[in-house]
Design a protein around this motif. Sequence first.
Motif, PDB file in Angstrom:
ATOM      1  N   SER A 162     -32.850  32.603 -17.045  1.00 30.78           N
ATOM      2  CA  SER A 162     -32.685  34.230 -17.400  1.00 30.78           C
ATOM      3  C   SER A 162     -34.265  34.842 -17.291  1.00 30.78           C
ATOM      4  O   SER A 162     -34.364  36.426 -17.062  1.00 30.78           O
ATOM      5  N   GLU A 163     -35.195  34.017 -17.211  1.00 30.72           N
ATOM      6  CA  GLU A 163     -36.529  34.785 -17.317  1.00 30.72           C
ATOM      7  C   GLU A 163     -37.362  35.045 -15.963  1.00 30.72           C
ATOM      8  O   GLU A 163     -37.593  35.978 -15.551  1.00 30.72           O
ATOM      9  N   THR A 164     -36.990  34.033 -14.802  1.00 29.28           N
ATOM     10  CA  THR A 164     -37.606  34.166 -13.729  1.00 29.28           C
ATOM     11  C   THR A 164     -36.863  35.146 -12.681  1.00 29.28           C
ATOM     12  O   THR A 164     -35.672  35.028 -12.543  1.00 29.28           O
ATOM     13  N   SER A 223     -39.755  29.669   4.592  1.00 27.55           N
ATOM     14  CA  SER A 223     -38.975  28.867   3.886  1.00 27.55           C
ATOM     15  C   SER A 223     -39.944  28.175   2.560  1.00 27.55           C
ATOM     16  O   SER A 223     -39.268  28.320   1.667  1.00 27.55           O
ATOM     17  N   GLU A 224     -41.019  27.776   3.202  1.00 30.11           N
ATOM     18  CA  GLU A 224     -41.937  27.183   2.028  1.00 30.11           C
ATOM     19  C   GLU A 224     -42.244  28.261   1.187  1.00 30.11           C
ATOM     20  O   GLU A 224     -42.067  28.103  -0.218  1.00 30.11           O
ATOM     21  N   ILE A 225     -42.517  29.629   1.442  1.00 31.27           N
ATOM     22  CA  ILE A 225     -42.685  30.315   0.731  1.00 31.27           C
ATOM     23  C   ILE A 225     -41.430  30.812  -0.456  1.00 31.27           C
ATOM     24  O   ILE A 225     -41.685  30.787  -1.693  1.00 31.27           O
ATOM     25  N   ALA A 226     -40.407  30.818   0.275  1.00 32.61           N
ATOM     26  CA  ALA A 226     -39.206  31.108  -0.715  1.00 32.61           C
ATOM     27  C   ALA A 226     -39.127  29.856  -1.612  1.00 32.61           C
ATOM     28  O   ALA A 226     -38.630  30.343  -2.790  1.00 32.61           O
ATOM     29  N   SER A 227     -39.445  28.783  -1.435  1.00 29.20           N
ATOM     30  CA  SER A 227     -39.346  27.562  -2.310  1.00 29.20           C
ATOM     31  C   SER A 227     -40.127  27.759  -3.630  1.00 29.20           C
ATOM     32  O   SER A 227     -39.978  27.095  -4.484  1.00 29.20           O
ATOM     33  N   HIS A 228     -41.255  28.848  -3.414  1.00 22.42           N
ATOM     34  CA  HIS A 228     -42.169  28.962  -4.720  1.00 22.42           C
ATOM     35  C   HIS A 228     -41.429  30.077  -5.338  1.00 22.42           C
ATOM     36  O   HIS A 228     -42.201  30.669  -6.050  1.00 22.42           O
ATOM     37  N   GLY A 229     -40.188  30.442  -5.270  1.00 15.67           N
ATOM     38  CA  GLY A 229     -39.567  31.608  -6.109  1.00 15.67           C
ATOM     39  C   GLY A 229     -39.741  33.266  -5.515  1.00 15.67           C
ATOM     40  O   GLY A 229     -40.324  33.815  -6.153  1.00 15.67           O
ATOM     41  N   GLY A 241     -29.417  40.850 -11.334  1.00 13.87           N
ATOM     42  CA  GLY A 241     -30.444  40.473 -12.172  1.00 13.87           C
ATOM     43  C   GLY A 241     -31.601  39.002 -11.952  1.00 13.87           C
ATOM     44  O   GLY A 241     -32.270  38.729 -12.650  1.00 13.87           O
ATOM     45  N   ARG A 242     -31.498  38.765 -10.696  1.00 13.86           N
ATOM     46  CA  ARG A 242     -32.243  37.613 -10.148  1.00 13.86           C
ATOM     47  C   ARG A 242     -33.312  38.245  -9.520  1.00 13.86           C
ATOM     48  O   ARG A 242     -34.321  37.379  -9.195  1.00 13.86           O
ATOM     49  N   VAL A 243     -33.599  39.771  -9.242  1.00 17.45           N
ATOM     50  CA  VAL A 243     -34.717  39.976  -8.370  1.00 17.45           C
ATOM     51  C   VAL A 243     -35.648  40.828  -9.251  1.00 17.45           C
ATOM     52  O   VAL A 243     -35.129  41.729 -10.014  1.00 17.45           O
TER      53      VAL A 243
END
Length: 762
Positions: free
Chosen positions: A527-529, A553-559, A607-609
């Motif tokens: 719920s935080e990230t 894709s690499e950047i996305a994998s860092h959230g 709520g994920r963004v």
Amino acid sequence: MNNSKKLFIPSLIGMWLFALPASAEEIAGEWHALFDTPAGVQTYHFNFQPKDGTLTARAVVESADQKRKVEFEEANLVGNTLSFVERRQIGDRELRIEYTGKLGDKELTLVRKIGEFGSQESAATRDIPKPEPVSAAPVVEVKINRVIKDAFKDSFRIGTAGDLPARYSDQELAIAAEHFNAVTPENCMKPERVHPEENTWQFEQPDALVEWASGSKMSVHGHTLVWHAQTRDWFFRDGDREAVTLRMKEHIATLVGRYKGKIQSWDVVNEAINDGGDAQTAKTENLRDSKWMQTIGPQFLALAFQFAHEADPDAVLYYNDYNIESGAKHESSMVLLKRLLADGAPVHGVGIQGHWRSGSVPFEEIEKAITDYASLGLKVSITELDVTIRGASGGQFGGGFGGRRSRRSTPASIEDLNVQAADYAKLFEIFQKHENVIERVTFWGLNDRRTWRWGQHPLLFDANNNPKPAYAAIVNDADDAREEPDSAKQIKIEDGGQGPYSAIATESPALAGMTIYRPEDLEKLGSETKLPILLWGNGACANTTEEHKNFLSEIASHGYIILGIGLLNQIESRDETSRQRTQSSQLITALDWIIAENARPESRYFGRVDSSKVAAMGMSCGGLQALEISSDSRITTSVICNSGVLPGPSPMAAMPALKKDDLKKLHGPVLYIMGGPSDIAYKNAMDDYARINHVPIAMTNLDVGHGGTYRQPQGGEFTKVALAWLNWQLKGSKDAAKMFIGDDSELKRDDKWTIETKQFDR
Ligand code: XIL
């Protein structure tokens, strides 16, 4: 090899240096060109012979099933501009095809224009070109949840137009029967076709159409009995009122009588009202000065309805016209219809043709017109619906995509398709609202090949019979449209990347034409990230993220959630669609979408963004797209890779036309990631850096040239720098700032990189 080519080259260099007009011998001889026409690709083998100020032009034309010889008329050569005319007899119609040619360095650019039907451009060369394989892939893949005729089965019929079934493919016939439950003959029942001479009837095509329709369980709507166009002069011979009335009666009685009980409705009178008009004419019928008017007078309308009614008392009889929903012409239509009804003419309905342009559909007027006609007790049908695209990609003279010359009708852009989809959806909302009045909505053609608006992509299926976004927008519920594809529509790049969240590339039908890179398991965020948003434009403003997939894709994998321009399937199959022109505004559309999804409780992104943290990013041409959207107040930071604003006008139409002055619109910190002095954008970028004195800016260089390191595992060194910047700017990481800030910043200590920064300490 053609001899004249030898003569040709030196004089062309001369032309280029001194801009001399082309001389006759440069045009002389053979030229070859392919034209994509609604009937398929045709190869033209031209032969031009200039002599003493005149020009003879002929050609042998090859298409899939025939070869014919053409002698052109009105051939002319003025300077380096060539023009000639082809007259073609197709059935009993005569077409005038106008060609204009301009001689360039190595080729002759030819535009072939057929009346109002649009035009095709092609480059003629001395060598015979080979037809390129044509991609049948749609610009945007869409999922249709319901067949349109079923979606509206309780409201009104959904029709198509065409002279079916002859010369249609099996696939087209199947589509016609599957999606539509009504058909209008596009041309074969018009007077000039069915009744070319007095006592001469051509029933072959009309009979075939009626029979095919009954076998396909479609109703037939006759078009059209009395019209000023596509009607031969014999009807009006001698101009005697009685004789002309008798011919009209005989025409109607024979045609309507023949299909009594088989044709449910007729467009009895077509287009009788003048175009335009003003406050004065609005009070009158403002009838067109047609031969019917000249010979019979205003009574011709009531007579036509009367004759049709006598021939088939059960047929529903329409007055049909275009633009009658708007302005003075609408007022005139009301005056006319009231008069006809008052005179007891058996008019049962009004056909609003519905030839509209995407982006300027007169919705309010349409709705008002429907209710106005209903107030007279009349039914309404939309009889010839098409909504043309006339944007950069679709206009009559649409050139190639991104400057690349196309021998085909230029594909529609995703943006244009979306605007068109929204227009169609809104139209059908209006139609649905007035379902008690509306009998039928007929599209004027079957697909974007079978349309009189060739090149303007007006219909629900593209030229290869793929359903378009407009179709989905009409039939899918809002919720259907948001449904995400199953895992078949997801791919993993480099095993999902090395960050804490395994990433996928996916797409959403609600965000047409874009690829989404994001953590696969959104639950794992807890719920935080929340995911900051990255908007990405590709090198060459390409319609695919293929070149940058490792990096993204690499950047996305860092959230992060990344919305990149281009279709998901273009990552694996880089076909022609990937070269299609893209627009910066796609990034804004994507931003609007993800912000809305973040706020929509049913959405997987709910709520994920972190909607308040947005980076505009892009490489090369895509870097300019990022710069172009950076003025949007929602953009937090801009990351410009291998790019910079050009000092002068952009050489490529596909590039955003930015000026150095636009740099003033930047309002957040900016990072340039460049490939060193050998990067073709280096000078432009360094100049940008010198000019940007109002926001924090970092200029970083790694000596790898314009291509960057995107294709390397995990996107290479560029990923490291981009990620540190994003972690700093969008996630507030102080650690990440060390990459850039201070005399001992990581990039300063790194021999491979150079870095300069300004305005950070304010
Ligand atoms: C058009 C057809 O689509 C073309 O194929 C033909 O060459 C010309 O006519 N209004 C009408 C239709 O009522 O009959 C017209 O159809 C389009 C405008």
